[in-house]
Scaffold this active site. Sequence first.
Site, PDB file in Angstrom:
ATOM      1  N   ALA A 148       0.880  -1.211   0.041  1.00  0.00           N
ATOM      2  CA  ALA A 148      -0.158  -0.047  -0.018  1.00  0.00           C
ATOM      3  C   ALA A 148       0.887   1.263   0.080  1.00  0.00           C
ATOM      4  O   ALA A 148       0.568   2.184   0.751  1.00  0.00           O
ATOM      5  CB  ALA A 148      -1.035   0.041   1.169  1.00  0.00           C
ATOM      6  N   HIS A 194       3.022   4.669  -0.515  1.00  0.00           N
ATOM      7  CA  HIS A 194       2.676   5.972  -0.820  1.00  0.00           C
ATOM      8  C   HIS A 194       3.742   6.986  -0.712  1.00  0.00           C
ATOM      9  O   HIS A 194       4.896   6.433  -0.575  1.00  0.00           O
ATOM     10  CB  HIS A 194       1.457   6.507   0.360  1.00  0.00           C
ATOM     11  CG  HIS A 194       2.051   6.013   1.703  1.00  0.00           C
ATOM     12  ND1 HIS A 194       3.077   6.690   2.297  1.00  0.00           N
ATOM     13  CD2 HIS A 194       1.657   5.535   2.899  1.00  0.00           C
ATOM     14  CE1 HIS A 194       3.467   6.244   3.530  1.00  0.00           C
ATOM     15  NE2 HIS A 194       2.452   5.419   4.060  1.00  0.00           N
ATOM     16  N   GLU A 195       3.561   8.067  -0.799  1.00  0.00           N
ATOM     17  CA  GLU A 195       4.638   9.310  -0.748  1.00  0.00           C
ATOM     18  C   GLU A 195       5.803   8.847   0.005  1.00  0.00           C
ATOM     19  O   GLU A 195       6.981   9.020   0.034  1.00  0.00           O
ATOM     20  CB  GLU A 195       4.346  10.662  -1.006  1.00  0.00           C
ATOM     21  CG  GLU A 195       5.335  11.726  -0.926  1.00  0.00           C
ATOM     22  CD  GLU A 195       6.240  11.457  -2.463  1.00  0.00           C
ATOM     23  OE1 GLU A 195       7.285  11.861  -2.356  1.00  0.00           O
ATOM     24  OE2 GLU A 195       5.761  10.793  -3.338  1.00  0.00           O
ATOM     25  N   GLY A 196       5.294   8.595   1.429  1.00  0.00           N
ATOM     26  CA  GLY A 196       6.338   8.180   2.450  1.00  0.00           C
ATOM     27  C   GLY A 196       7.271   7.415   2.086  1.00  0.00           C
ATOM     28  O   GLY A 196       8.617   7.171   2.272  1.00  0.00           O
ATOM     29  N   HIS A 197       6.846   6.065   1.536  1.00  0.00           N
ATOM     30  CA  HIS A 197       7.637   4.973   1.268  1.00  0.00           C
ATOM     31  C   HIS A 197       8.492   5.459  -0.232  1.00  0.00           C
ATOM     32  O   HIS A 197       9.732   5.110  -0.167  1.00  0.00           O
ATOM     33  CB  HIS A 197       6.739   3.577   0.702  1.00  0.00           C
ATOM     34  CG  HIS A 197       5.855   3.215   1.839  1.00  0.00           C
ATOM     35  ND1 HIS A 197       4.555   3.475   1.812  1.00  0.00           N
ATOM     36  CD2 HIS A 197       6.209   2.604   2.713  1.00  0.00           C
ATOM     37  CE1 HIS A 197       3.903   2.618   2.718  1.00  0.00           C
ATOM     38  NE2 HIS A 197       5.131   2.131   3.459  1.00  0.00           N
ATOM     39  N   VAL A 257       7.193  11.890   6.536  1.00  0.00           N
ATOM     40  CA  VAL A 257       6.503  12.658   5.603  1.00  0.00           C
ATOM     41  C   VAL A 257       5.063  12.776   5.868  1.00  0.00           C
ATOM     42  O   VAL A 257       4.273  11.764   6.365  1.00  0.00           O
ATOM     43  CB  VAL A 257       6.549  11.940   4.392  1.00  0.00           C
ATOM     44  CG1 VAL A 257       5.840  12.710   3.079  1.00  0.00           C
ATOM     45  CG2 VAL A 257       8.099  11.392   3.826  1.00  0.00           C
ATOM     46  N   ARG A 309      -2.996   3.330   6.539  1.00  0.00           N
ATOM     47  CA  ARG A 309      -4.302   3.601   7.221  1.00  0.00           C
ATOM     48  C   ARG A 309      -5.174   4.747   7.056  1.00  0.00           C
ATOM     49  O   ARG A 309      -6.190   4.858   7.182  1.00  0.00           O
ATOM     50  CB  ARG A 309      -4.179   3.123   8.712  1.00  0.00           C
ATOM     51  CG  ARG A 309      -3.610   1.687   8.874  1.00  0.00           C
ATOM     52  CD  ARG A 309      -3.575   1.488  10.445  1.00  0.00           C
ATOM     53  NE  ARG A 309      -3.184   0.003  10.581  1.00  0.00           N
ATOM     54  CZ  ARG A 309      -2.199  -0.690  10.845  1.00  0.00           C
ATOM     55  NH1 ARG A 309      -1.180   0.100  10.648  1.00  0.00           N
ATOM     56  NH2 ARG A 309      -2.136  -1.771  10.953  1.00  0.00           N
TER      57      ARG A 309
END
Length: 323
Positions: free
Chosen positions: A7, A9-12, A155, A166
């Site tokens: 899942a 997102h920009e953090g990853h 982030v 989540r």
Amino acid sequence: MVMTMGALHEGHATLIRAARARVGADGFVVVTVFVNPLQFGAGEDLDRYPRTLDADLELALGAGASVVFAPSVDEVYPGGEPQVRITAGPMGERLEGASRPGHFDGMLTVVAKLLHLTAPDLAFFGQKDAQQLALIRRMVRDLNFPVEVVGVETVREEDGLALSSRNRYLSAGERRTALALSRALFAGRERLAAQEALRARADALPNGRDRAENRAEALSRLGEARAAADAHAVAQASECAGPGAVRAAARAVLDEAAKAVPPLTLDYLALVDPADFTEVADDHAGQAVLAVAARVGSTRLIDNIPLSFGPPSPESPTLGAAT
């Protein structure tokens, strides 16, 4: 390597880009995607945890991954759940560990397995999961894993909410309430900054706090109430801005959010030493982590920020430091 549960997102993506920047164009960056059943407790969201492998592949490769390793549960745990596991120890029983018994044992077990399977020189983890990061560093140090652990700053979305897989579970109303987590942390940080500014002003006076107290008394006699109050505040500034005041500022925001519709249900608010995640004393100097966990609707969220009280201790680890 960058470990994920998918899942993405920009953090990853930020973690992957940090890894790519560190190793350069000729380096090899592996991203793992594995939803680890060992770290989900009874009643938690394993079954509904989002699984978006096609989108994950696109994001990971676009951010700079060389390969994505996405094994099945049977591949990671052949023959069923492992009989031998990593135990997180005392730090793993605090905060998240107290709220989610066994969570950190399951997390460290799969991290150990994935480190063995991929044999990286560097492993990148986000600071949003600060206790997880601290435990991984401890495991690597205690068990002599030949890997450097690198923490990467949290982030956030434009409104301050920490990026999390989540977040997609939140309704519009729940998201508005959830913003109290980051607002509480920022309120604590602002209280610390104000206290540190007062301390610096007091220390800069020729005769320190005595001079400020005398000035406050003189101004009071002249009827200059606001100036007297300011001078008194400078005089009373503590040598290290108080952890109690930081906790109180954060808690005030969370208490208001508990009255919202829908309400925020607080799990914990803690100001802890990043070395072992025990609560810091009122005279603490050095690094600390202000951490919060709460539930909004059916979604449980966590967040934290690093803080520094007074002159930092040389022994105090910083969350972003490599190990």
